[in-house]
Design a protein around this motif. Structure first.
Motif: not given
Ligand code: WT7
Length: 665
Positions: A274-288
């Protein structure tokens, strides 16, 4: 200090655990570590059966893992499941199980505000508050799987908020309080959060961060958020806010229905996946990237790594100085430590508020025994001078940790000597938002530490360094750091973008996870991480995508083109340098620099401010129009006679001009 508790310094500058530490260590020798590591890879079922006993399973799991590798086209697959058949409620492991032991009245969270006030919440109290908030979320109609945003500072209620979500199976997405309103808006829209938990304001470096007002700005353009719960941290005088009728409610005025309280007290159990959390982080495109973590594997790893790496005991006061808004705070302030019943120190503000002695006074005042912080902070303290450190009584410390970026040997040695008094082992811990928990470390008591090396693989982790052609690099040759098999706490996907998940991490080499870091492994198996080798920067331990900075800059009406690169920095690890080409009618000026800086503040957050903005008439490009970042990195580092290959450069004069340009900072 007794002779036997001082670590022995070997000639090659490696540090063996002291006998004193070893006597009590859970894993007390390199041989024991190796045997356990081997078992974790060869017999994972048995290993995790034995080592996940702290977890309260409602239904025991029947199978350790299932893995579907990435498809050949790199577009699908890479689907992992762990602890199949198991069901659990994360908060029963973190809270309820402590209510029947002496931990019930133990401090779960010892909090100090930036202005000096303190609060202590016992496990009983955290549980009580979690039940109340969880019940209120149920009253708002939040169901398992719904997303809840959390935009808060470093207060105990942030942990309560995360746990309240977990209690009812809602997926939390914490957005670091340093992010701007626009960044918050984008993240809330991406995950489709129904409720936002925030606070009127938070202290940071003596001023008030107006979190609720920023949230209001974000909420002007969100469609999914129905309710906002507001914690009163500052009060009306310090943080004037407006409450929107029907949408906003004060945290202290929540009055959950008896029915929901009953449901929250006897919570549902959820599937291990079951999903617990979403955490946004940076990658190599403009969209986290919305990194998704699930329940069983994440918790098992957070629990075991906290216990073994930080060696936490009932008598400890453990302090991780990260912000809960980053993954370090998720795994090593909230889920890991509470799952082991630890007492967690939490500090609201800046390390140098009101002066650089603050951290050390906190340690002295509360008796912190384990300190987990970042190399950037350590380097700042070195710069501020030893006096601030040595003035405080730090004899309560017994273990030190480092995370977030490579620690240079000088900083390591200073940390060991000046902070640790020569007696505290240092655990370096390498990991990522995506890995959920520590992957590489110098296990205290078991493993000899080599300053600058992040150590050996944690249990269940199999790593390699690969050459560009995918073959393993020989000892001491740098290459790409990869993880050779799935592990329980790995990110399961990117929110609503499974294709990007597969292509970003699992498609470069078959069956192998690409970390994006470069490293070498020495003859003893120790890993030396050199830093990111993709388009991600690590500025003061903050992960920043160059593409995110660039897309923020080009969204400014004056900017035609922009390129962001990192340059080595003694304090921050990397500094952010941006090259900007303005539109024809715009002129480079100090005012323009300020305008662009403010634009970044607004689009991303102040922590992503460039250290240097350099205007240029043109950017070095290949014939096909690709910006040559490698050349810009050389220019940014002041490497004027760079020997790098320029054969594909379209116009050599562009580079010459950039090199000649005076660097006015
Ligand atoms: C990147 C992940 C998970 C901790 C907080 C950062 C770098 C992290 C170390 C370390 C050398 C490290 C890597 C990694 N990193 N810890 N001990 N030694 N580098 O999480 O924001 O996801 O960043 O931080 O480059 O890829 P993150």
């Amino acid at each position: 200090m007794p002779e036997k508790s001082v670590s022995r310094v070997k000639e090659d500058r490696s540090f063996e655990p002291s006998d004193h530490f070893r006597e009590h260590a859970r894993i007390a020798s390199a041989a024991a570590y190796r045997a356990m590591h081997r078992e974790s890879l060869e017999q994972p079922d048995e290993f995790w059966r034995e080592n996940s006993q702290d977890l309260v399973w409602r239904t025991p799991w029947t199978k350790f893992s299932e893995w579907k590798p990435a498809s050949d086209d790199g577009k699908s697959g890479a689907e992992a499941k762990f602890f199949l058949g198991g069901t659990l409620n994360v908060t029963e492991t973190c809270l309820d199980r402590h209510l029947t032991t002496s931990a019930r009245t133990r401090a779960a969270i010892v909090w100090e505000g930036e202005t000096g006030e303190t609060r202590t919440l016992t496990y009983f109290e955290v549980h009580r508050d979690v039940v109340r908030l969880a019940a209120s979320l149920l009253d708002m109609g939040i169901k398992a799987g719904d997303r809840v945003g959390i935009y808060m500072g470093m207060v105990p209620e942030t942990a309560v908020a995360m746990l309240a979500c977990a209690r009812i199976g809602a997926t939390h997405s914490v957005v670091f309080g340093g992010f701007s309103a626009d960044a918050l808006r984008d993240r809330m829209n991406d995950c489709g959060a129904r409720v936002l938990l925030t606070q009127d304001g938070a202290y940071r470096r003596g001023s008030v961060v107006p979190l609720k007002n920023m949230a209001d700005a974000a909420l002007e353009s969100t469609e999914t958020i129905e309710k906002v719960v507001v914690l009163r941290r500052m009060g009306k005088e310090l943080a004037p806010i407006a409450m929107k009728d029907g949408r906003d409610v004060y945290w202290d005025e929540l009055s959950p229905s008896a029915e929901s309280v009953a449901r929250a007290k006897a919570p549902e159990a959820f599937d291990a996946e079951h999903p617990l959390f979403i955490l946004y982080t940076s990658g190599s495109t403009g969209k986290p990237k919305g990194v998704l973590h699930t329940t069983g594997g994440y918790l098992a790893t957070a629990n075991l790594s906290t216990k073994l790496i930080f060696d936490i005991r009932e008598s400890d006061l453990y302090w991780c100085t990260a912000d809960v808004g980053w993954v370090t705070g998720h795994s090593y302030i909230v889920y890991g430590p509470l799952s082991v019943g630890a007492s967690v120190m939490m500090y609201e503000g800046a390390p140098n508020q009101p002066d650089p002695g603050r951290f050390w006074r906190i340690i002295e005042r509360h008796g912190v025994s384990i300190l987990y912080t970042a190399p950037t902070a350590i380097r700042a303290f070195i710069r501020w001078g030893d006096d601030h450190v040595t003035k405080a009584d730090l004899s309560s410390l017994r273990l030190l940790g480092s995370v977030g970026e490579p620690i240079n040997p000088e900083a390591w040695l200073w940390y060991h000597k000046v902070v640790g008094g020569g007696r505290c082992p240092i655990v370096d811990t390498w990991w990522q938002t995506e890995t959920g928990g520590v992957m590489l470390t110098t296990l205290p008591g078991a493993v000899t530490a080599k300053p600058g090396s992040t150590g050996l693989p944690f249990f269940g982790v199999e790593i390699a360094v690969l050459r560009d052609d995918g073959t393993p690099a020989p000892a001491n040759e740098s290459g790409k750091l990869v993880i050779n098999r799935p592990w329980p706490s790995m990110a399961r996907t990117l929110w609503k973008d499974s294709e990007r998940y597969v292509s970003a991490y699992w498609s470069q080499n078959p069956g192998v996870y690409t970390t994006g870091d470069g490293a070498r492994i020495d003859e003893g198996g120790y890993v030396w991480v050199t830093g990111r080798i993709d388009d991600v920067l690590n500025v003061s331990g903050h992960r920043i995508g160059t593409a995110e900075i660039e897309s923020a800059l080009v969204s400014h009406p004056a900017v035609a083109e922009a390129a962001a690169v990192g340059k080595p920095d003694d304090l921050k690890g990397q500094a952010l340098v941006v090259f900007v080409t303005l539109k024809g009618d715009k002129t480079a000026s100090k005012e323009m620099k300020d305008a662009l800086t403010q634009h970044i503040d607004r689009e991303i957050g102040k922590f992503a401010r460039p250290d240097q903005i350099r205007f240029t008439d043109a950017l070095p490009k290949t014939r096909s129009g690709k910006i040559m970042r490698r050349l810009l990195r050389e220019v940014a580092s002041g490497n004027t006679d760079a020997k790098g290959d320029t054969s594909t450069l379209e116009d050599l004069s562009v580079l010459a001009k950039l090199r000649d340009q005076k660097d006015e900072g």
